[in-house]
Design a protein around this motif. Structure first.
Motif, PDB file in Angstrom:
ATOM      1  N   ASP A  32       2.077   4.076   1.894  1.00 34.86           N
ATOM      2  CA  ASP A  32       2.455   4.258   3.313  1.00 34.86           C
ATOM      3  C   ASP A  32       3.144   3.035   3.908  1.00 34.86           C
ATOM      4  N   ASP A  33       3.137   1.883   3.207  1.00 39.81           N
ATOM      5  CA  ASP A  33       3.866   0.714   3.714  1.00 39.81           C
ATOM      6  C   ASP A  33       5.372   0.905   3.559  1.00 39.81           C
ATOM      7  N   HIS A  83      -0.595  -7.322   3.072  1.00 39.11           N
ATOM      8  CA  HIS A  83       0.821  -7.206   3.422  1.00 39.11           C
ATOM      9  C   HIS A  83       1.517  -8.555   3.228  1.00 39.11           C
ATOM     10  N   HIS A 111       0.815  -1.217   0.000  1.00 40.14           N
ATOM     11  CA  HIS A 111       0.000   0.000   0.000  1.00 40.14           C
ATOM     12  C   HIS A 111       0.848   1.266   0.000  1.00 40.14           C
TER      13      HIS A 111
HETATM   14 ZN   LIG Z   1      -0.381  -1.372   4.302  1.00 40.00          ZN
END
Ligand SMILES: [Zn+2]
Length: 855
Positions: free
Chosen positions: A65-66, A182, A63
């Motif tokens: 922001d990961d 994730h 994502h």
């Molecule tokens: Zn994430």
């Protein structure tokens, strides 16, 4: 392909320019928005250093922001290696903390937030076709929804194109990662590490790319907590990276850069500190030869890795060594000496370094190349004027030999002859071009949204577009230059440059738009009974003197009055509202309405949605001018509804569709207004998280309930972890009695829902609720359910994800004085705007609770 063409004096030097979408290097074209992060001496010094570094690293996660922004900044800005971040999704399924956009629109915002972050940390951005469909508890569910092979093929494709020496996974691929997406990002990254090197995997890609074996696959072990750091330190074969290291050229540490970069994720409330001091990161080898020193152990990241590269490296090292900040032009001869050697090497690294070298020539001569259109919203069949400016701000000898502009959408439209023109010190040379936008030119929809997606991946026909972060510029200008006898062509996107009185000089992308945009008020029109409803449709002109007629196309059983209406808009930007009355059929049904404008013999059925926030470039989308019509029987006894908007949702519009009169409550309304006039008050999603005035006036709201009002509280966030939202503090006081908000969620939208008391008034009146009302829900059942509650509350519904414990905290009700308090963490903010009839019926019952006899 070419729309303008000029000529070099020697015809053999004419290059046919095809817009090679995947080779326009990020960071080498002038940024379309915002400030350039570097300029002057630091920019040249880093560019010179980078010319001698031939290493690359690709980070993979799920994502926006990961990504470990500090690590990206460390490699891109600090080690000068080519650095990329592949985010499998564009973050469509998250919650938007800055506005009402959801789904596809949120994905567009997050794409731009990532690009804004990358302009700061210096990395490149890639995406797969996977869509963030919302929270998922397992990797299996995620991979089933996406289609494992489709997304794996995208990861393989990006690896084969990017050719990383090192691949860094952000996650472990085990349940400890939390979110199933994730876990899936690490599982796919592991598989792609070897699949990219296997010519039998995805052989159809080998038309465009070669197989690629990265040297090693590493995992960026979590070290958010002291326990995690201890665990990481105990692992064998790890590389430690201190992202707290200070870069004297940049005047910042990588963590400081990361703080600025990460703070671009505004739609997720990711504002981050610019941390100073040491900061340990650990990379553990997962595949490939174990590394103990640096991630590049055993990889030659200098010119030695390219056959014939040593000679180039020697010259470029001398350029770096002899660079004088006061006279950057003095190293131009050295760069020109290296250039033919570089041209002669047939290797992807040589091609990339040639582009970098040509841009470094421009930097060393203070060369300003600019291409601007006279307006940004181009209309098919109409002309646009383009100005190209070249300005040499050095005393180095430089000629402009020719120029052109190209579009992937254009056809050849004349040839421009242009003789050599010497570019003398600080004397701009400006030339003009004109282009007629082809009549069949498609509108500038973000490329991944050009086809409607049905499942949880985007449909992209052309393999070459897969992996790209953003739609390439509509027009690219080419400047054919001669540096002291050497021909060099540099490209710049054609932009619109303008001055905003409060913000100064700005640029924005040139786009193609319809002659008129037709905007329907709502994507869903809800008919709770067979009464007629007025729908006001906006026609917005993008040309002058737009005149025509607008008609509505409806299926049988539905009627519009009048059938068609004329419009006349003298000015571009002018708007006209046309009102139609729509009568639904008697029976419950769903249908589609389409609005069609006819002008100049053309039919247009396209709207325009503008997304505008200060931290990203303006985005324009072109939805179909249609709406879903839902005819479903819903009774509601509440008329006046007060709404406390939280982080942003579209519930007020949905409640108006039920026939309610909705008032948005301001701080003043909450602190001093007469709340007693409302039949019900609803708090928006995350309202207690984002509105201090709401928390401050909780006593007045409870007094309102005590006096006979109905208060409905939607979901709020209890607290977050590193990947689970932000810290929000204690929220013990959202109800009249103790109630603890948990982290429970039900992410399967089809999860069965059990009625805990079938005769509960909230399930009985005015609408009788049945299991059918939980059909057709989207994305999820609910999130942040209550985990504990006082005995004054009673739970109405139970639901849980397959294989999990029952959860009863999704909908709680309590009598308080004369009124009713309802806590409901079901995803009303998704279901009502999507027109789910059952969700409307249940919400109508909650609004009408005042009239019902509550337990
Ligand atoms: Zn994430």
């Amino acid at each position: 392909m070419s729309i303008f063409r000029s000529r070099f004096p020697n015809p053999s030097t004419i290059r046919i320019f095809v817009l090679t979408l995947l080779t326009v290097p990020c960071g080498l074209v002038a940024p379309a928005w915002g400030q350039r992060q570097l300029s002057g001496t630091p920019e040249i010094e880093l560019a010179l250093h980078k010319l001698n570094v031939l290493g690359s690293v690709l980070m993979i996660a799920a994502h926006p922001d990961d990504e470990n922004t500090a690590l990206l900044a460390y490699y891109a800005r600090g080690r000068s290696v080519r650095t990329g971040y592949l985010s499998l999704t564009r973050g469509e399924g998250g919650q938007n903390l800055i506005g009402p956009e959801q789904g596809d629109l949120l994905g567009v915002i997050r794409t731009q937030e990532l690009l804004a972050a990358r302009r700061i940390d210096g990395a490149e951005q890639f995406f797969s076709r996977a869509i963030d469909f919302g929270y998922s508890k397992t990797a299996d569910e995620t991979l089933a929804k996406w289609g494992r092979e489709k997304v794996l093929s995208d990861v393989v494709w990006v690896i084969r194109k990017f050719r990383p020496d090192v691949i860094i996974l952000r996650f472990s691929g085990t349940p400890r990662d939390g979110h199933g997406q994730h876990q899936a990002s690490a599982l796919l990254g592991k598989e792609a590490f070897s699949a990219a090197a296997d010519k039998n995997r995805f052989p159809e890609q080998l038309r465009y790319v070669q197989t690629w074996q990265a040297k090693r696959l590493m995992w960026n072990v979590f070290s958010f907590t002291p326990e995690q750091e201890k665990e990481a330190l105990a692992m064998p074969h790890k590389v430690g990276v201190d992202t707290g290291e200070f870069n004297p050229i940049l005047g910042k540490s990588y963590n400081e850069i990361a703080g600025i970069s990460r703070s671009q994720h505004r739609s997720q409330g990711m504002g981050a500190p610019e941390r100073r001091g040491p900061s340990k990161n650990f990379l553990v080898t997962v595949e490939g030869p174990p590394a103990d020193g640096t991630a590049f152990d055993g990889v030659d990241i200098g010119w030695g890795r390219v056959p014939g590269g040593e000679a180039v490296g020697r010259i470029l090292a001398e350029a770096e060594r002899t660079f004088e900040p006061e006279h950057p032009e003095k190293i131009i001869p050295l760069l020109l000496k290296a250039r033919p050697l570089l041209v002669a090497i047939d290797d992807p690294w040589a091609k990339r370094k040639l582009e970098e070298l040509d841009e470094t020539l421009a930097l060393c001569s203070g060369l300003w190349l600019d291409a601007t259109a006279d307006h940004y919203a181009l209309v098919p069949g109409r002309p646009v004027e383009i100005q190209l400016t070249a300005l040499n701000r050095s005393h180095a000898s430089l000629d402009l030999r020719g120029y052109s502009a190209d579009s992937p959408h254009g056809s050849i439209d004349g040839v421009h002859n242009y003789g050599p023109h010497s570019l003398s010190y600080n004397q701009p040379v400006t030339v003009s071009l004109s282009w007629i936008v082809p009549a069949d030119c498609p509108y500038s929809q973000p490329f991944w949204l050009r086809q409607t997606h049905k499942g949880d991946t985007y449909e992209i026909d052309d393999q070459q577009w897969v992996g790209l972060a953003d739609t390439p510029p509509l027009l690219m200008a080419e400047f054919m230059l001669n540096f002291q006898g050497t021909n060099v062509t540099l490209k710049r996107p054609v932009q619109f440059r303008y001055v905003n009185p409060t913000e100064g000089e700005l640029t924005r992308a040139v786009i193609v738009v319809p002659a008129v945009g037709i905007n329907l008020p709502e994507p869903i029109e809800f008919f709770p009974n067979e009464g007629q409803k007025k729908v006001e449709i906006q026609v917005k002109a993008n040309i002058t003197k737009a005149a025509g007629a607008l008609r509505l196309e409806l299926p049988e059983g539905w009627h519009a009055e009048p059938a068609s209406q004329p419009f006349q808009l003298p000015d571009a930007d002018g708007e006209q509202a046309l009102s139609f009355s729509i009568t639904p059929p008697h029976a419950e049904t769903q249908a589609r309405l389409r609005a069609i404008a006819k002008l100049d013999g053309n039919e247009i059925s396209t709207g325009m949605t503008v997304i505008s926030y200060p931290h990203i470039p303006p985005q324009v989308l072109f939805p179909n001018a249609d709406a879903k019509l839902v005819r479903a029987d819903v009774k509601v006894t509440a008329h006046k509804v007060g709404y406390v908007m939280g982080a942003g949702d579209e519930l007020p519009e949905a409640l108006q569709q039920l026939g309610c009169e909705v008032t948005l409550l301001s701080e003043r309304d909450l602190s001093g207004g007469n709340l007693g006039v409302f039949d019900a008050i609803v708090t928006g999603v995350r309202a207690y998280n984002v509105r201090t005035d709401l928390r401050a006036n909780q006593d007045r709201l409870l007094e309102y309930v005590h006096n006979g009002g109905t208060l409905i509280v939607q979901y709020n966030v209890a607290e977050g972890g590193p990947f689970g939202g932000r810290k929000t503090g204690e929220l013990a006081h959202v109800g009249p009695y103790p109630l603890q908000i948990g982290r429970g969620r039900v992410s399967v939208e089809e999860a069965p829902v059990k009625f805990l008391a079938a005769d509960d008034p909230l399930l009985m009146s005015p609408n009788r609720i049945s299991e059918k009302d939980f059909e057709g829900w989207i994305q999820e059942r609910g999130l942040y359910f209550a985990s504990e509650w006082d005995s004054h509350y009673h739970a109405i519904l139970e639901t849980h994800d397959p294989g999990e414990k029952p959860q009863e905290g999704g909908m709680l009700a309590a009598r308080y004085g004369q009124g009713v308090y309802i806590f409901s963490a079901f995803s009303w903010f998704r279901e009502l705007p999507a027109g789910v009839p059952g969700a409307f019926r249940i919400f109508a019952n909650m609004l009408s609770a005042r009239g019902a006899t509550m337990r």
